[in-house]
Design an enzyme around this catalytic site. Structure first.
Site, short mmCIF file in Angstrom:
data_model
loop_
_atom_site.label_atom_id
_atom_site.label_comp_id
_atom_site.label_asym_id
_atom_site.label_seq_id
_atom_site.Cartn_x
_atom_site.Cartn_y
_atom_site.Cartn_z
N HIS A 117 0.83 -1.20 0.00
CA HIS A 117 0.00 0.00 0.00
C HIS A 117 0.87 1.27 0.00
CE1 HIS A 117 -3.71 2.25 1.26
NE2 HIS A 117 -2.82 3.05 1.81
N GLU A 118 1.84 1.31 0.90
CA GLU A 118 2.69 2.51 1.00
C GLU A 118 3.56 2.68 -0.25
OE1 GLU A 118 1.93 4.68 3.09
OE2 GLU A 118 0.77 3.44 4.46
N HIS A 121 1.58 4.22 -2.97
CA HIS A 121 1.51 5.69 -2.87
C HIS A 121 2.77 6.34 -3.47
CE1 HIS A 121 -2.16 6.13 -0.68
NE2 HIS A 121 -1.73 5.64 0.47
N HIS A 127 -5.72 6.63 -2.69
CA HIS A 127 -6.61 5.62 -2.13
C HIS A 127 -7.67 5.22 -3.15
CE1 HIS A 127 -5.24 6.80 2.12
NE2 HIS A 127 -4.61 5.73 1.69
N CYS A 128 -8.08 3.97 -3.07
CA CYS A 128 -8.94 3.38 -4.08
C CYS A 128 -10.15 2.76 -3.39
CB CYS A 128 -8.11 2.32 -4.81
SG CYS A 128 -9.02 1.39 -6.03
N CYS A 132 -9.18 -3.62 -3.34
CA CYS A 132 -7.82 -3.27 -3.77
C CYS A 132 -6.93 -3.02 -2.55
CB CYS A 132 -7.93 -2.00 -4.61
SG CYS A 132 -6.37 -1.32 -5.17
N CYS A 151 -6.11 -3.58 -7.66
CA CYS A 151 -7.21 -3.80 -8.60
C CYS A 151 -6.65 -3.51 -10.00
CB CYS A 151 -8.39 -2.88 -8.28
SG CYS A 151 -8.09 -1.14 -8.62
ZN ZN Z 1 -2.78 5.06 2.21
ZN ZN Z 2 -7.24 0.08 -6.82
#
Ligand code: ZN
Ligand code: ZN
Length: 161
Positions: A117-118, A121, A127-128, A132, A151
């Site tokens: 996740h990081e 970015h 953010h999604c 995802c 995703c």
């Molecule tokens: Zn985040």
């Molecule tokens: Zn996504």
């Protein structure tokens, strides 16, 4: 693509998980930098937590650097954060403090999810709302509910870069 792991008061086991799993997620070479002690510069004694933005700024400016710490992090306006990243920049930080569980398989999954996740970015993803890994997580329950992967929308954005 290179991903540098900067251990910041963390354990070898967590670093090992990332070293093993991140190349499976990103087509990247994962390198581990020399460990750094978190020190007290980013510590807030009133909260008993470390400021994530302060910690990011203390990381080397190498694209992509992921600082990994076992300490509890907060950001302005948030009780805690699992991590923080420079959107489309170079650096991110991940805290494993709230991901700890005796279930090692689950711990590994959480660590890989939040690291992914990081790094997402840093690669410019926001953010999604889809199913995802880029979904925002406000609790460890939400971390567990989201998938480990991007995703198709997010995956295609990364490939375009
Ligand atoms: Zn985040
Ligand atoms: Zn996504």
């Amino acid at each position: 693509m290179k991903i540098y792991i900067k251990p910041v008061s963390t354990n070898r086991y967590t670093v090992m998980i990332l070293q093993k799993k991140l190349p499976e997620v990103f087509e990247a070479e994962v390198l581990v930098l020399s460990p750094m002690d978190i020190g007290l510069k980013c510590y807030n004694p009133l909260r008993g937590q470390y400021n994530s933005t302060c910690l990011i700024r203390r990381l080397p400016l190498l694209k992509i650097t992921l600082g990994v710490t076992g300490k509890d992090l907060y950001a302005t306006g948030m009780n805690f954060v699992f991590g923080e990243a420079e959107l489309g920049g170079a650096r991110a930080v991940l805290s494993t403090f709230r991901l700890i569980t005796p279930d090692t398989e689950l711990y590994e999954e959480r660590v890989v999810k939040e690291a992914t996740h990081e790094i997402g970015h840093v690669l410019g993803l926001r953010h999604c709302e889809n199913d995802c890994v880029m979904k925002f997580s406000n609790s460890v329950k939400e971390v567990d509910e989201k998938p480990v992967s991007f995703c198709s929308d997010c995956a295609s954005k990364i490939k375009l870069r």
